[in-house]
Structure formats: structure tokens, C-alpha cells
Design an enzyme around this catalytic site. Structure first.
Site, PDB file in Angstrom:
ATOM      1  N   ASP A  87      47.389  37.644  32.890  1.00 41.90           N
ATOM      2  CA  ASP A  87      47.105  36.606  34.027  1.00 41.90           C
ATOM      3  C   ASP A  87      47.891  35.265  34.151  1.00 41.90           C
ATOM      4  O   ASP A  87      48.403  34.937  32.891  1.00 41.90           O
ATOM      5  CB  ASP A  87      45.544  36.343  34.023  1.00 41.90           C
ATOM      6  N   HIS A 138      46.478  37.009  42.080  1.00 43.02           N
ATOM      7  CA  HIS A 138      45.259  36.309  41.010  1.00 43.02           C
ATOM      8  C   HIS A 138      45.161  34.967  41.962  1.00 43.02           C
ATOM      9  O   HIS A 138      44.919  33.862  41.160  1.00 43.02           O
ATOM     10  CB  HIS A 138      46.165  35.920  39.766  1.00 43.02           C
ATOM     11  N   HIS A 142      44.734  29.675  42.002  1.00 46.04           N
ATOM     12  CA  HIS A 142      43.881  29.858  40.861  1.00 46.04           C
ATOM     13  C   HIS A 142      42.577  29.384  41.155  1.00 46.04           C
ATOM     14  O   HIS A 142      41.804  28.753  40.198  1.00 46.04           O
ATOM     15  CB  HIS A 142      44.419  29.313  39.537  1.00 46.04           C
ATOM     16  N   HIS A 239      46.779  36.564  28.679  1.00 42.65           N
ATOM     17  CA  HIS A 239      47.617  35.614  29.653  1.00 42.65           C
ATOM     18  C   HIS A 239      49.109  35.492  29.096  1.00 42.65           C
ATOM     19  O   HIS A 239      49.401  35.279  27.905  1.00 42.65           O
ATOM     20  CB  HIS A 239      47.080  34.226  29.479  1.00 42.65           C
TER      21      HIS A 239
END
Length: 711
Positions: A87, A138, A142, A239
Site C-alpha cells: 500500500d 488506494h 489516502h 507497505h
């Protein structure tokens, strides 16, 4: 009417529209960066909501939410299958490091990217796709979709999809909501947001094993957190951006070989679930729009980086100028001229030229102040085709020693040349028709001519009508920007201008350069530069004080400074050859001209954008903006205090420095911008005549009492 149309045609107007559009674009870029890009939050979110509306089929189901003919569906990963997901990227440093590990181990993965990160590092996003990995969305910034409304959610995902299309050429319908949880941890808000995404045609990918690598717990805890406890397949959350991901990279190096030895296989989301939402080639329209999104964000980032550097450079240059001015002022004050430089005057040794055009209001005070000089003077008034009673006033006064010459209107430079043809002395003083001299001004002006190498001397022009805020600003400007600068120019031997308001010249020097130049609007600057290039020294005599009238309205100030600035640009271009000359001309070319170019042209051209950046910073970082503003104020205030002290002025008007940037400085910036645009457009600027009121003559005696004493 025809003449008005011709004047309009000569003056370019589209530059104002261009300036406005440019500033709006700059403002948009700054706001995009500071209000969107810099507001991205990639931390954790507390989960405390209710689970009442979450169906049990979802909370006990798998990590993939989609839709079929029967409605909302939930799918699980096949046994002994690991789906590695990353991510918050792409990141220019850590995403390539992750990709290198995956390549060495031959493992595919799915990367859920933010639109901003893709826009900042499009080449990294393209490498993800080119390396055979899968890409998902995504959101753009964010944002927490459980708190966002339908419109914000749609914009976030659509802009991210376009950014991915522009950077990679593929379009994806896979979505991982930021701050997402395992299926069993979904609360009502999470489920509402996920269901909305599914209804919009997206596939929502949650996680089952969370590495918590964003907390940087260490390599061992990360490996332990993402290692399956049994044979059930799992979606692993890691991540590749958002901070130091060295632990994540190190954990991957251990995790992949370990799981492979245990017989686990690795897959992407689409392959593992057999999902129909795998990335597909993007349409030409999406790629085009996406490329524009990527360019806009990238340009915004570059713009703000450039503006930040411009602020730093401007601050350093302002500091350097302040230090240089103060140091040169101290050196100038400590100078002492030898006694042999004292000029022994004889009767009628000085001629004072007064070019006059519509100076009826103040010509009498000017002439009487000249005749009150402490040295014998001859006065020649050149009436340059005045349409008022200027010539009548001079005739009516009948003052001894005053001669009137009348000519058709030809401009100030031509009027001065006419006066020079009637001059019979070797020294000549030139003053404007609104200037009021102090009694010893002429005597002080001619003192430096005892040095045979001196060709011209600049006097100390002071504002007579300094009442009101506009007058106060110009008073400060004259004391600091003109006379403090002249002290510096005198020390550095590169004086660019002897002001038309008060200056003295040697006739032999004027004859050598064929008199006053008539091909620029700043004849005083042009003349001074020509003298220095001819080898004549030009000095500054601060004790030769004269009081002049300044504009009393913003419109008049604009017209005056527009002519000054445009004329200065003309003179600088005309005398650009001084850069390669020797002697005094070379000093002008390599010292004076670069200083003028930097501080009177380039920095003012950039100043509106810098000020706009400062205004935006007030809303994004008020403390830093306040510190920067205070710093710039101090850098203005210190030279101002020195200048006022040297000129014997009271310090009270300096309070206006705090508000000067709001109006006066912006006006000066716009003057420079219009002058430069006019010069590049090749338009010819007509003479701008200041309307005289005689206020300088009325206020000069009062203004003179403000001095704290003679030096």
C-alpha cells in the site's frame, strides 16, 4: 479620438491579462500542493464504530468483496496461497527496492497505489506494471472513505484511475480503501463505504495478515505477523511507501524463501480469486486525461519547490543588499576629503538650468530658492512649450540673474540642451521646475569639482510633500532606496544616475559626450552612464539637499515610475557594452548594471509570485510565514534606520514600512513588469508629465525643520 487610438495601439494591454492568468495558475498550483498534496495522512485510524449493519456473510467471509447476480459476494484465497499486497506507493526509493526482491525471487504481487504518489513517480508506477505485477487503487490522497461522501469517493478513485492510466497505460477496478481492516473488523461506516464501491463496479480488497510494518517494529515481528498459522490462504498487507521501509524489504528477503520451502505459492489478487477486475489496457481518452493529471501534480510539486527556493534566494539577496548598503554607508560617512579639494569660487561661476513645462504652481519658489544660494549663480529657465502661465510668472517676477528661454515643446532632454547652448560657465547645475534648493545646496554640489576627474555630482533629493501615507512611503523610498543606494554607488564608483531633481555637471564633460541624450526616457540615467563610459567620475554629495514634489495619487505615481523604469531599461540596454570596458565604464558595467538588473528588474519581476506564495503560506504554516515576514521587515528596517540617521531624519515615518508591501511595493513590482513587457513588445512610451501642485514649495520649509541637525 484618432490620437487616443494610436496611443492605445502603441501600449500593449494583453500583458495584464497574461499576468492575471499567470498568477491564477501559480495560485492554483500552490493550493493543489499545500491544500491537497501536503494534507495526505498515512497513519492509522482508530476503529470504534458499531458493527450492527455488517452482514455476517461479510464479517465471516473472505478479503475480496464483489458482486454477482445474487448481490454482494465475499471470496477467500485458495489454501496455501499467499497474495502479497503493498500500500501507499509508489515511492521512488522503496518501491524499486521491493520490486528488486520480488524479481530475484520470481514472485508476483499487487500494489495499491495513491494517485498522488503515481503522479509524483509515474516512472516507478510504470515499472510495477512492466515487471508483471498488478496495480490497484488506494484513493488519490489516502483519504478515509468511510468518512467521505459519495462525491468525494468518486473523485478520489476516478482521479487515481486516470493517474494510473496516464502513467502505466492500464486501467484497474481493484480498490483497497485506506485504513481498511480485516473482514471481521469492518464497522458500519466501513461496510457502507465498501458496499458503495462494490455498487460502483469496483472490487474491494481487504487483508488477512497485517504486517504493521508502518510502525517499524523490527524484521522479526514483521515476518512473524505475515506468516500463515495454518494452511488457509491469506492476503498479506505490507507497505512500500510512507516512510523508511528498509525493515519491510529485509522481511521480504526472509519471508519469501521461507514460505516457498514450506510449499506455499504466491499470486496476485486477480489470479488468486479469479477476479474479472484485473487491470486492462486503458483507453486513449483515459491515458490522455491521466497524463494531464500526472503532469498537473508534478508541475505543482516542482512549482512549490521552485517557489520555496525563490523565497530562500530572495531572502539571501535581500540580506546581502542590506549588509552591502550599511557597510558602504559607513565607509562613505568616514571619508574625509583633503583641503585641496575645496573649490575656490568666483562670482557667476555656476549656471543653474531649470527646464520647465507647466510649472506655474512652483516655479517662483524654485527660482527664489536658487537665488538664495550662498554662491553667485546664473539661472536659465527653459520654457518647453508650457500651456499654462509658467513663462508669464517668470516674466512677472523679473528676478535679477534669471534668463528665460522659450521653445516649442520638445521634451526635457531637448530643453536642457537648449539651456546648455546658452551656458557660459564651466559648471552647471540642473534642477527640476518643482525643486526647492537649500541655500548651501549649490555650494555643496560644486565642491567635488575641485577634483579635475569629476564630471558630475549627484545631490540629495528629498521629498517635500511627505504628508499622507503615499507621501510617507515615497519619503522612505527616497531616503533609503535612492540616497542610501547612491552612497553605495559612490563607494563602488559605479553611480548609475544623477537625479534630474538636483545634479551638477562639468561643461567640458558634457561637450565630450555631445550634451544630454535624447533617445531614452531616463535622460538623467543615460547621461550619467555616458559620462562614466567617457572616463568621468560621478560622485554623491549628500549635503547638497533639495526638496522635490512627488506624486500625490497612485495614478500619478504609476505614470512617473513607469517612465523612470522604462527609461532605465533603455539606458541599461544602450550602455550594455560597458560590461567589457576598462576604467570607470567597466566599473559601471560590472558593478552598477548587474546591481540594477538584479534588484530593480529580476527580483521585482519574480516578487508577485513570491508574495503570492507567502500569502498562501499564511494559511498553511502561519508561524513560518510570520517569521519570514518579520525577517524581511528587519532587513528593510535596519538599512532604513541607518539611512534616516545619516540624513538627519526623524524615525517616526518608519512605521509605514510595515504596511508598505501591501500597496506601494506591489505597485512598484507591477511598474517593472509593465516596463519589461513594453520593452519586449517594442512599444514606444510617450512622455508622462506629472501634474504639479506646488506642494513641495509649500511644504519644503516645514520638511526642512524635520532634520535633526547638520552633519
Amino acid at each position: 479620438m484618432a490620437a487616443r487610438r494610436r496611443r492605445s495601439a502603441r501600449t500593449p494591454r494583453t500583458h495584464w491579462l497574461l499576468l492575471a492568468v499567470t498568477l491564477l495558475v501559480l495560485l492554483g498550483g500552490m493550493l493543489l500542493e499545500v491544500l491537497v498534496v501536503e494534507r495526505v495522512d498515512q497513519g492509522a485510524r482508530a476503529k470504534e464504530g458499531s458493527h450492527a449493519t455488517v452482514p455476517s456473510a461479510v464479517s465471516t467471509g473472505g478479503p475480496l468483496l464483489g458482486r454477482d447476480d445474487k448481490g454482494l459476494t465475499s471470496r477467500r484465497v485458495p489454501d496455501r496461497t499467499v497474495v502479497l499486497t503493498f500500500d501507499d506507493g509508489p515511492d521512488p526509493e522503496w518501491t524499486p527496492a521491493v520490486l528488486d526482491v520480488l524479481r530475484r525471487n520470481g514472485v508476483p504481487a499487487t500494489f495499491f497505489v495513491t494517485g498522488l504518489a503515481v503522479s509524483k513517480s509515474p516512472e516507478v508506477a510504470k515499472r510495477i506494471v512492466d515487471s508483471g505485477h498488478e496495480i490497484g487503487l488506494h484513493t488519490f490522497t489516502h483519504t478515509d472513505l468511510s468518512k467521505a461522501g459519495p462525491l468525494r469517493t468518486r473523485l478520489e478513485l476516478e482521479q487515481t484511475r486516470l493517474a494510473v492510466a496516464g502513467a502505466t497505460g492500464v486501467s484497474s477496478r481493484l480498490v483497497r480503501p485506506p485504513y481498511s481492516a480485516k473482514a471481521e473488523d469492518l464497522d458500519d461506516e466501513d461496510f457502507r463505504a465498501a458496499k458503495g464501491l462494490v455498487d460502483a463496479g469496483y472490487l474491494v480488497v481487504l487483508s488477512e495478515l497485517d504486517s504493521q510494518d508502518w510502525t517499524r517494529p523490527g524484521v522479526d515481528p514483521i515476518v512473524k505477523a505475515v506468516t500463515p498459522r495454518d494452511d488457509r490462504g491469506a492476503v498479506v498487507l505490507m507497505h512500500d511507501a510512507g516512510g523508511d521501509r528498509s525493515q519491510t524489504v529485509a522481511a521480504l528477503e526472509r519471508l519469501i524463501p521461507s514460505l516457498r520451502q514450506q510449499g506455499w505459492r504466491f499470486s496476485t489478487v486477480s489470479d488468486a480469486f479469479g477476479a474479472p477486475g484485473a487491470p486492462t489496457p486503458a483507453s486513449w481518452g483515459d491515458r490522455t486525461e491521466g497524463s494531464l493529471v500526472v503532469f498537473t501534480v508534478g508541475a505543482s510539486q516542482v512549482l512549490n519547490d521552485v517557489m520555496a527556493w525563490l523565497v530562500i534566494v530572495s531572502a539571501l539577496l535581500a540580506l546581502a543588499r542590506a549588509v552591502l548598503l550599511v557597510c558602504c554607508a559607513v565607509v562613505h560617512r568616514r571619508r574625509r576629503r583633503p583641503n585641496r579639494h575645496e573649490l575656490r569660487l568666483v562670482p557667476e561661476s555656476v549656471t543653474v538650468l531649470v527646464p520647465a513645462y507647466n510649472e506655474e504652481a512652483g516655479i517662483e519658489a524654485t527660482l527664489r530658492s536658487i537665488l538664495a544660494s550662498t554662491v553667485p549663480v546664473r539661472v536659465i529657465v527653459i520654457d518647453d512649450g508650457s500651456t499654462d502661465g509658467t513663462a508669464d510668472v517668470v516674466h512677472r517676477l523679473g528676478l535679477p540673474g534669471v534668463r528665460l528661454v522659450v521653445q516649442r515643446n520638445a521634451g526635457k532632454a531637448a530643453a536642457l540642451n537648449t539651456g546648455l547652448r546658452h551656458c557660459e560657465t564651466d559648471l552647471v547645475v540642473m534642477v527640476d521646475g518643482d525643486t526647492v534648493l537649500e541655500p548651501d545646496a549649490v555650494a555643496e554640489l560644486v565642491r567635488p569639482f575641485a577634483d579635475p576627474g569629476v564630471g558630475a555630482v549627484s545631490g540629495n533629493a528629498k521629498v517635500g510633500n511627505r504628508s499622507g501615507l503615499l507621501g510617507t512611503w515615497q519619503h522612505i523610498e527616497y531616503v533609503i532606496g535612492f540616497n542610501l543606494d547612491r552612497r553605495m554607488y559612490d563607494v563602488m564608483q559605479c553611480m548609475p544616475t544623477v537625479p534630474g531633481a538636483v545634479g551638477a555637471f562639468r561643461m567640458s564633460a558634457l561637450r565630450e559626450i555631445n550634451g544630454i541624450p535624447v533617445d531614452t526616457l531616463a535622460e538623467d540615467t543615460d547621461l550619467t552612464m555616458a559620462l562614466e563610459r567617457a572616463g568621468w567620475a560621478v560622485t554623491y554629495q549628500e549635503s547638497a539637499r533639495a526638496w522635490t514634489e512627488v506624486p500625490v495619487s497612485l495614478g500619478q505615481l504609476w505614470r512617473q515610475r513607469y517612465r523612470w523604469c522604462y527609461g532605465t531599461l533603455q539606458a541599461m540596454w544602450k550602455h550594455r557594452g560597458a560590461v567589457v570596458e576598462r576604467g570607470l565604464g567597466g566599473r559601471l558595467g560590472r558593478r552598477g548594471l548587474p546591481y540594477l538588473l538584479l534588484y530593480q528588474v529580476l527580483l521585482p519581476l519574480l516578487a508577485p509570485a513570491v508574495d503570492l506564495f507567502a500569502v498562501v503560506s499564511l494559511f498553511t504554516d502561519p508561524l513560518m510565514a510570520a517569521v519570514a515576514w518579520f525577517g524581511f521587515l528587519v532587513m528593510q528596517l535596519v538599512p532604513a534606520i541607518v539611512a534616516f540617521w545619516l540624513d538627519g531624519e526623524r524615525f517616526r515615518p518608519l512605521w509605514a514600512l510595515a504596511v508598505q508591501p501591501v500597496v506601494h511595493r506591489q505597485l512598484m513590482y507591477l511598474v517593472v513588469i509593465q516596463s519589461v513587457v513594453t520593452a519586449f513588445a517594442g512599444a514606444r512610451l510617450p512622455w508622462q508629465k506629472l501634474h504639479r501642485t506646488g506642494s513641495a514649495a509649500q511644504d519644503a520649509p516645514v520638511a526642512a525643520t524635520l532634520r535633526l541637525g547638520e552633519r
